[in-house]
Design an enzyme around this catalytic site. Structure first.
Site, short mmCIF file in Angstrom:
data_model
loop_
_atom_site.label_atom_id
_atom_site.label_comp_id
_atom_site.label_asym_id
_atom_site.label_seq_id
_atom_site.Cartn_x
_atom_site.Cartn_y
_atom_site.Cartn_z
N THR A 15 0.76 -1.14 -0.10
CA THR A 15 -0.05 0.05 -0.01
C THR A 15 0.84 1.34 -0.01
O THR A 15 0.72 2.14 -0.91
CB THR A 15 -1.00 -0.13 1.14
OG1 THR A 15 -1.66 -1.15 1.27
CG2 THR A 15 -1.80 1.14 1.21
N ILE A 16 1.86 1.33 0.87
CA ILE A 16 2.56 2.69 1.02
C ILE A 16 3.79 2.71 0.02
O ILE A 16 4.05 3.44 -0.78
CB ILE A 16 3.28 2.66 2.53
CG1 ILE A 16 2.00 2.94 3.63
CG2 ILE A 16 4.17 3.91 2.42
CD1 ILE A 16 1.02 4.13 3.43
N SER A 143 3.42 7.64 11.45
CA SER A 143 2.40 7.18 10.86
C SER A 143 1.33 8.07 10.18
O SER A 143 1.59 9.37 10.44
CB SER A 143 1.63 6.34 11.99
OG SER A 143 0.72 7.03 12.80
N CYS A 144 0.43 7.46 9.56
CA CYS A 144 -0.77 8.52 9.00
C CYS A 144 -1.32 9.30 9.94
O CYS A 144 -1.34 10.49 9.77
CB CYS A 144 -1.69 7.60 8.03
SG CYS A 144 -2.39 6.05 9.01
N ASN A 145 -1.55 8.55 11.04
CA ASN A 145 -2.59 9.64 12.32
C ASN A 145 -1.50 10.54 12.78
O ASN A 145 -1.82 11.50 12.90
CB ASN A 145 -2.89 8.69 13.08
CG ASN A 145 -4.08 8.00 12.87
OD1 ASN A 145 -5.25 8.70 12.61
ND2 ASN A 145 -4.22 6.63 12.79
N ARG A 172 -10.17 4.07 10.23
CA ARG A 172 -10.80 2.93 9.57
C ARG A 172 -10.20 1.58 10.01
O ARG A 172 -9.28 1.48 10.30
CB ARG A 172 -10.07 3.27 7.87
CG ARG A 172 -8.90 3.29 7.87
CD ARG A 172 -8.26 1.94 7.50
NE ARG A 172 -7.01 1.93 7.26
CZ ARG A 172 -5.88 1.31 8.24
NH1 ARG A 172 -6.29 1.15 9.39
NH2 ARG A 172 -4.64 1.15 7.80
N HIS A 197 -0.71 7.23 19.76
CA HIS A 197 -0.58 8.49 19.01
C HIS A 197 -0.04 9.57 19.74
O HIS A 197 0.72 10.49 19.02
CB HIS A 197 -2.09 8.78 18.04
CG HIS A 197 -2.57 7.50 17.61
ND1 HIS A 197 -3.58 6.53 18.30
CD2 HIS A 197 -2.46 7.01 16.37
CE1 HIS A 197 -3.96 5.42 17.48
NE2 HIS A 197 -3.18 5.92 16.28
N GLY A 198 -0.66 9.79 20.87
CA GLY A 198 -0.18 10.88 21.67
C GLY A 198 1.48 11.02 21.77
O GLY A 198 2.11 11.87 21.33
N HIS A 223 -9.55 7.92 8.22
CA HIS A 223 -9.52 8.24 9.50
C HIS A 223 -10.14 9.62 9.83
O HIS A 223 -10.03 10.50 8.99
CB HIS A 223 -8.19 8.56 10.37
CG HIS A 223 -7.20 7.06 9.97
ND1 HIS A 223 -7.59 5.72 10.37
CD2 HIS A 223 -6.04 7.18 9.67
CE1 HIS A 223 -6.51 5.14 10.13
NE2 HIS A 223 -5.59 5.65 9.75
N GLN A 304 -5.55 7.58 4.97
CA GLN A 304 -4.33 6.86 5.55
C GLN A 304 -3.37 6.44 4.51
O GLN A 304 -2.17 6.12 4.84
CB GLN A 304 -4.94 5.84 6.28
CG GLN A 304 -5.61 4.61 5.74
CD GLN A 304 -7.00 4.70 5.11
OE1 GLN A 304 -7.59 5.64 5.42
NE2 GLN A 304 -7.53 3.81 4.54
P1 NAD Z 1 1.22 -3.59 3.25
O1 NAD Z 1 0.74 -4.89 4.00
O2 NAD Z 1 0.14 -3.10 2.37
O3 NAD Z 1 2.40 -3.90 2.33
C1 NAD Z 1 3.74 -4.48 2.75
C2 NAD Z 1 4.44 -4.90 1.67
O4 NAD Z 1 5.62 -5.41 2.48
C3 NAD Z 1 3.80 -6.16 0.96
O5 NAD Z 1 4.16 -5.81 -0.20
C4 NAD Z 1 4.51 -7.36 1.34
O6 NAD Z 1 4.63 -8.36 0.68
C5 NAD Z 1 5.91 -6.76 1.98
N1 NAD Z 1 6.87 -7.40 2.91
C6 NAD Z 1 6.25 -8.56 3.73
N2 NAD Z 1 7.39 -8.98 4.61
C7 NAD Z 1 8.24 -8.29 4.37
C8 NAD Z 1 9.66 -8.02 4.81
N3 NAD Z 1 10.28 -8.87 5.87
N4 NAD Z 1 10.46 -6.95 4.48
C9 NAD Z 1 10.26 -6.09 3.39
N5 NAD Z 1 8.96 -6.17 2.74
C10 NAD Z 1 7.89 -7.25 3.40
O7 NAD Z 1 1.57 -2.80 4.36
P2 NAD Z 1 1.36 -1.12 4.22
O8 NAD Z 1 -0.04 -0.66 4.52
O9 NAD Z 1 2.10 -0.37 3.28
O10 NAD Z 1 2.29 -0.67 5.37
C11 NAD Z 1 3.58 -0.57 5.60
C12 NAD Z 1 4.18 0.05 6.58
O11 NAD Z 1 3.58 1.74 6.55
C13 NAD Z 1 3.70 -0.25 7.97
O12 NAD Z 1 4.88 0.20 8.95
C14 NAD Z 1 2.58 0.54 8.31
O13 NAD Z 1 2.35 1.01 9.66
C15 NAD Z 1 2.91 1.95 7.75
N6 NAD Z 1 1.76 2.85 7.40
C16 NAD Z 1 0.55 2.29 6.80
C17 NAD Z 1 -0.54 2.89 6.33
C18 NAD Z 1 -1.70 2.42 5.77
O14 NAD Z 1 -2.70 3.03 5.88
N7 NAD Z 1 -1.67 1.36 5.13
C19 NAD Z 1 -0.36 4.42 6.40
C20 NAD Z 1 0.72 4.99 7.19
C21 NAD Z 1 1.86 4.32 7.44
#
Ligand code: NAD
Length: 340
Positions: A15-16, A143-145, A172, A197-198, A223, A304
């Protein structure tokens, strides 16, 4: 004429990761050398279709990719030999397990908000603490929040003064592409008080006095934060609105124009016809902002999946000292991404 082009790897094209990859590709002072996947999913195939070189995280999985007809260019270790920095976008708490690999390869690394501050030592928000991260080797983009809180709270701290903040994160339940988790028909409070978060905000705004609660609700859209701030002096609604009008990556929406929920905000996002309907700016309800004496009340919404993406770009610039001034980097990133 740009002199330095920073070579970037994305470890974890989810996702990110996929959003950061596309955002890096739009800058003239950095480029994507490769992205990684654990499994040969549709996202792996689409990464190649987009022109990214694909690397596998686990060497033993190469046959799975070959069987699926997805071409890989090597392993994560091969990729790390070709880059200056890796943006780790592994699932929360997994990224930190990669830190030693990055150290051994001698590359800088950015981690995401799912990792703990203490293990990395530096946290980042473009507006509030860019300069503290100039030249750093390992940094976490919060993080996003927390990014959402930092964007609207930092200008208040800087220009008016903040005595205390009480905020609730209405989160969400899952991201739109995640069909495995809930809640589907429940509201789930975070019973650890305060929620993380705080304390997390204090990693990018030193000394800010904030207490937070959090609940997860059955939506995938955004969110929403409800926030009460005790300011250090009396203010007016207009003074606070003017402050945020001049703050990058903060946008106003209006209930009076029919934006009465996160659903209409995301509809507006779709109408903007940006990639993936992303809304990188924090959305503040203009007609939900009220100042009474020294108390400020407001609501904001966070997309997010995308608000942290421009921060990752600015963070790369800070870590390589490509630009020393945060506002200059923010403006450059915004221009390239077509935001604000
Ligand atoms: P995600 O599950 O969508 O994507 C994670 C990716 O990492 C996948 O492609 C997965 O195959 C890969 N992966 C799995 N194991 C791995 C490893 N050991 N090393 C490297 N890559 C690996 O997750 P996401 O939502 O993109 O979240 C990634 C980070 O961003 C997390 O720290 C999350 O907390 C943070 N984040 C997420 C959001 C959100 O809303 N999705 C927002 C802000 C920050």
């Amino acid at each position: 004429m740009v002199e330095t082009v920073v070579k970037v790897a994305i470890n974890g094209y989810g996702t990110i990761g996929k959003r950061v990859a596309d955002a890096v590709s739009l800058q003239d002072d950095m480029e994507i050398v490769g992205v990684t996947k654990t499994r040969p999913t549709f996202e792996a195939r689409m990464a190649i279709d987009k022109g990214y070189d694909l690397y596998v995280i686990y060497e033993e999985k190469i046959p799975d990719f070959e069987k699926a007809g997805i071409k890989v260019s090597g392993t994560l270790k091969d990729l790390l030999k070709k880059v200056d920095i890796v943006v780790d976008c592994a699932p929360g708490k997994k990224g930190i397990e990669n830190l030693e690999t990055y150290r051994e390869a001698g590359v800088k690394a950015i981690f995401q908000g799912g990792e703990k501050h203490d293990r990395i030592g530096h946290s980042f928000n473009s507006l509030s603490n860019y300069s503290e991260n100039l030249g750093s080797d390992y940094v976490r983009v919060v993080s996003c929040n927390t990014t959402g809180l930092a964007r609207t709270i930092f200008p208040l701290v800087r220009d008016i003064g903040v005595e205390r903040i009480y905020a609730t994160m209405i989160r969400r339940g899952v991201d739109p592409n995640d069909s495995k988790k809930g809640p589907v028909n429940a509201i789930t409070p975070v019973l650890k008080v305060p929620s993380h978060h705080g304390p997390d905000l204090k990693t990018v705004i030193e000394g800010v006095n904030i207490d937070t609660l959090a609940v997860a609700v059955p939506t995938t859209l955004m969110h929403v934060h409800t926030i009460i701030v005790k300011l250090k002096r009396d203010s007016t609604t207009e003074e606070v609105l003017e402050l945020w009008r001049n703050t990058p990556r903060v946008n106003f929406v209006k209930g009076s124009e029919g934006i009465i929920s996160s659903a209409q905000i995301m509809e507006m996002g779709r109408d903007l016809i940006r990639p993936r309907s992303d809304l990188n700016e924090i959305q503040v309800w203009e007609d939900g902002v009220h100042v009474v004496g020294d108390h400020l009340y407001y609501y904001q919404a966070i997309h997010q999946e995308s608000d942290v993406v421009p921060e990752n770009i600015d963070c790369i610039r800070a870590m390589f000292e490509l630009i020393d001034d945060n506002m200059e980097s923010i403006e450059k990133t915004n221009r390239a991404l077509g935001i604000n």
